[in-house]
Scaffold this active site. Sequence first.
Site, PDB file in Angstrom:
ATOM      1  N   CYS A  92      -1.659   0.666   7.330  1.00  0.00           N
ATOM      2  CA  CYS A  92      -2.998   0.559   7.380  1.00  0.00           C
ATOM      3  C   CYS A  92      -3.366  -0.740   6.619  1.00  0.00           C
ATOM      4  O   CYS A  92      -3.765  -1.698   7.323  1.00  0.00           O
ATOM      5  CB  CYS A  92      -3.995   1.654   7.011  1.00  0.00           C
ATOM      6  SG  CYS A  92      -3.637   3.115   7.761  1.00  0.00           S
ATOM      7  N   ARG A  93      -3.470  -0.686   5.099  1.00  0.00           N
ATOM      8  CA  ARG A  93      -3.944  -1.681   4.576  1.00  0.00           C
ATOM      9  C   ARG A  93      -3.090  -3.028   4.455  1.00  0.00           C
ATOM     10  O   ARG A  93      -3.628  -4.279   4.693  1.00  0.00           O
ATOM     11  CB  ARG A  93      -4.229  -1.353   3.100  1.00  0.00           C
ATOM     12  CG  ARG A  93      -5.629  -0.429   3.175  1.00  0.00           C
ATOM     13  CD  ARG A  93      -5.880   0.279   1.895  1.00  0.00           C
ATOM     14  NE  ARG A  93      -4.571   1.371   1.472  1.00  0.00           N
ATOM     15  CZ  ARG A  93      -4.421   2.226   0.720  1.00  0.00           C
ATOM     16  NH1 ARG A  93      -5.162   1.867  -0.353  1.00  0.00           N
ATOM     17  NH2 ARG A  93      -3.465   3.054   0.464  1.00  0.00           N
ATOM     18  N   SER A  94      -1.800  -2.650   4.279  1.00  0.00           N
ATOM     19  CA  SER A  94      -1.014  -3.719   3.817  1.00  0.00           C
ATOM     20  C   SER A  94      -0.622  -4.649   4.887  1.00  0.00           C
ATOM     21  O   SER A  94      -0.474  -6.023   4.841  1.00  0.00           O
ATOM     22  CB  SER A  94       0.349  -3.470   2.697  1.00  0.00           C
ATOM     23  OG  SER A  94       1.133  -2.522   3.592  1.00  0.00           O
ATOM     24  N   CYS A 149       1.021  -1.130   0.112  1.00  0.00           N
ATOM     25  CA  CYS A 149       0.109   0.179  -0.111  1.00  0.00           C
ATOM     26  C   CYS A 149       0.998   1.155   0.038  1.00  0.00           C
ATOM     27  O   CYS A 149       2.056   1.172  -0.457  1.00  0.00           O
ATOM     28  CB  CYS A 149      -1.090   0.097   1.080  1.00  0.00           C
ATOM     29  SG  CYS A 149      -0.268   0.187   2.932  1.00  0.00           S
ATOM     30  N   ASN A 158       2.195   1.425   4.418  1.00  0.00           N
ATOM     31  CA  ASN A 158       2.376   0.198   5.076  1.00  0.00           C
ATOM     32  C   ASN A 158       2.127   0.287   6.493  1.00  0.00           C
ATOM     33  O   ASN A 158       2.938  -0.404   7.478  1.00  0.00           O
ATOM     34  CB  ASN A 158       4.075  -0.084   4.911  1.00  0.00           C
ATOM     35  CG  ASN A 158       4.178  -1.606   5.499  1.00  0.00           C
ATOM     36  OD1 ASN A 158       5.355  -1.961   5.987  1.00  0.00           O
ATOM     37  ND2 ASN A 158       3.347  -2.682   5.271  1.00  0.00           N
ATOM     38  N   ASP A 189      -8.310   3.347   0.746  1.00  0.00           N
ATOM     39  CA  ASP A 189      -7.493   4.131   1.858  1.00  0.00           C
ATOM     40  C   ASP A 189      -8.222   4.424   2.938  1.00  0.00           C
ATOM     41  O   ASP A 189      -8.836   5.415   2.883  1.00  0.00           O
ATOM     42  CB  ASP A 189      -6.425   5.153   1.319  1.00  0.00           C
ATOM     43  CG  ASP A 189      -5.412   5.840   2.134  1.00  0.00           C
ATOM     44  OD1 ASP A 189      -5.426   5.328   3.440  1.00  0.00           O
ATOM     45  OD2 ASP A 189      -4.712   6.599   2.052  1.00  0.00           O
TER      46      ASP A 189
HETATM   47  P1  4NP Z   1      -1.649   2.740   4.038  1.00  0.00           P
HETATM   48  O1  4NP Z   1      -2.632   4.146   4.743  1.00  0.00           O
HETATM   49  O2  4NP Z   1      -1.317   2.874   2.665  1.00  0.00           O
HETATM   50  O3  4NP Z   1      -3.003   1.808   3.972  1.00  0.00           O
HETATM   51  O4  4NP Z   1      -0.810   2.208   4.909  1.00  0.00           O
HETATM   52  C1  4NP Z   1      -1.927   5.318   4.801  1.00  0.00           C
HETATM   53  C2  4NP Z   1      -1.142   5.421   5.775  1.00  0.00           C
HETATM   54  C3  4NP Z   1      -0.422   6.665   5.923  1.00  0.00           C
HETATM   55  C4  4NP Z   1      -0.434   7.613   4.988  1.00  0.00           C
HETATM   56  C5  4NP Z   1      -1.353   7.420   4.023  1.00  0.00           C
HETATM   57  C6  4NP Z   1      -1.949   6.387   3.806  1.00  0.00           C
HETATM   58  N1  4NP Z   1      -0.034   9.025   5.256  1.00  0.00           N
HETATM   59  O5  4NP Z   1      -0.441   9.948   4.374  1.00  0.00           O
HETATM   60  O6  4NP Z   1       0.959   8.996   6.096  1.00  0.00           O
END
Ligand code: 4NP
Length: 147
Positions: free
Chosen positions: A8-10, A3, A6, A117
């Site tokens: 939230c989703r992955s 993602c 790294n 996201d």
């Molecule tokens: P992820 O979510 O890609 O599912 O881990 C996010 C985590 C952090 C951020 C954006 C999306 N960020 O902008 O810091």
Amino acid sequence: MVCLGNICRSPLAEGILKSKLHADNFYVASAGTASYHVGDNPDSRSISIAKKNHIDISTYRGRQFKKADFDYFDYIFAMDYANYKDILTLVRNDQDAAKVDLLLNVLFPGENLEVPDPYYGGTVNFEEVYQLLNKGCDALVEFLKNE
Ligand code: 4NP
């Protein structure tokens, strides 16, 4: 499982997939395309939804996707189209590129659907992500059985 951050989703996808496969036979990992959260534990909301489903991802640490990952992994699944495109900017040859797909294309072939996201969302968004990932990982396990 890849993602953006790294956190939230992955990591959630990694934990769910690991819970469905034998570690002796499959090496599962996750990464982010960005470096913002390298070394961080997963978002507390991902840890909570995983825990609610008897999966512990609390010790995972963020890392950034790197070119060498193409050497170590047979399949690389992106959560959304931006991640997919960012991974493709790192490919070295057609063989690398052939390893990359959107995770939800395993469940819904050719539809190019994204795992949204949830970072700026709330608990309901993390619940939705969990359900999508769980279904996606079930489809992936079925696919791998036939490989
Ligand atoms: P992820 O979510 O890609 O599912 O881990 C996010 C985590 C952090 C951020 C954006 C999306 N960020 O902008 O810091």
